[in-house]
Scaffold this active site. Structure first.
Site, PDB file in Angstrom:
ATOM      1  N   TYR A 184      31.045  37.046  37.684  1.00 16.38           N
ATOM      2  CA  TYR A 184      30.398  38.493  36.132  1.00 16.38           C
ATOM      3  C   TYR A 184      31.870  39.024  35.983  1.00 16.38           C
ATOM      4  CZ  TYR A 184      29.802  43.381  35.516  1.00 16.38           C
ATOM      5  OH  TYR A 184      29.138  44.302  34.874  1.00 16.38           O
TER       6      TYR A 184
ATOM      7  N   SER B 143      33.855  46.139  30.578  1.00 17.45           N
ATOM      8  CA  SER B 143      33.526  46.435  32.494  1.00 17.45           C
ATOM      9  C   SER B 143      34.517  46.702  32.569  1.00 17.45           C
ATOM     10  CB  SER B 143      32.673  45.624  33.289  1.00 17.45           C
ATOM     11  OG  SER B 143      32.731  45.770  34.356  1.00 17.45           O
TER      12      SER B 143
END
Length: 240
Positions: free
Chosen positions: A145, A132
């Protein structure tokens, strides 16, 4: 673009029942691959099955279930790890929620890589993990996350080194802001939506299909000397 490049190849896409994973699975199907996707529950698999994909329920946090899944494959050429989760509204500061996100995003990725390794060694196959933009930066409201995706980046590099002697290439894509169900609340919030667009040089949200081409490239013969790479697919977000 990749027509029949993956003809006769067996592909597994975890988290392939929706969003980015489903777009990637469809692209492999269109390129000739025999594709199986997983989703967390049977109820999530309808769209994938309607697209002609083999689809199975799998909780990547369940090691025994992961072992059963992999035992069903006689051969495997490509593993794409897209299964993941995020908990917003500061929920990830709770230690139990933090641990759950890490177990799915990081440990789930490692579980499938480790279990697929013997199969991929026989085919000189490829793995693509999902990192990400948060692999490169912190996120105050989603610390688990961000931590998990930073770890996926380092896991990808580590496995690329470890698996290289067996002919397995391990890479990752690092998506930016993608229009999926997970980001719908942000896209519907005018202030949050404007912040994303202002920071993204290409001035739009990615479509899930924008992730498919880079993944197919990384798994194709065109990327035969690429391993351990983390490829941002973010419309220039990290460059800004």
């Amino acid at each position: 673009m990749f027509e029949q490049v993956f003809s006769g190849k067996t592909v597994l896409v975890s988290g392939g029942s929706s969003g980015i994973g489903l777009a990637i699975a469809r692209a492999f199907r269109d390129a000739g691959g025999q594709v199986t996707v997983t989703g967390l529950t049977e109820g999530e698999l309808g769209e994938a099955r309607a697209a002609g994909l083999a689809a199975l329920a799998l909780d990547v946090a369940d090691l025994a279930a992961c072992k059963r899944l992999m035992a069903g494959f006689e051969s495997l050429d490509v593993l794409v790890n897209c299964a993941g989760m995020i908990r917003r509204a500061n929920a990830e500061h709770d230690p139990e929620v933090f641990a759950q996100v890490i177990d799915v995003n990081l440990n789930g990725t490692q579980r499938l890589c480790a279990l697929a390794r013997p199969l991929l060694a026989r085919t000189k196959g490829a793995i693509v993990n999902t990192a990400s933009m948060r692999s490169f930066s912190g996120a105050s409201v989603t610390p688990a996350y961000s931590a998990s995706k930073g770890a996926v980046m380092q896991l990808t590099k580590s496995l690329a080194i470890a698996y290289a002697e067996e002919g397995i290439r391990v890479n990752a894509i690092a998506p930016g802001w993608v229009a999926t169900a997970l980001t719908k609340p942000l896209r519907e919030n005018p202030e949050a939506n404007r912040a994303v667009l202002d920071r993204t040089p290409m001035k739009r949200w990615a479509d899930p299909a924008d992730m498919a081409g880079p993944v197919l490239f990384l798994c194709s013969p065109a990327a035969a000397f690429i391993t351990g790479a983390i490829l941002p697919v973010d419309g220039g977000y990290l460059a800004a």
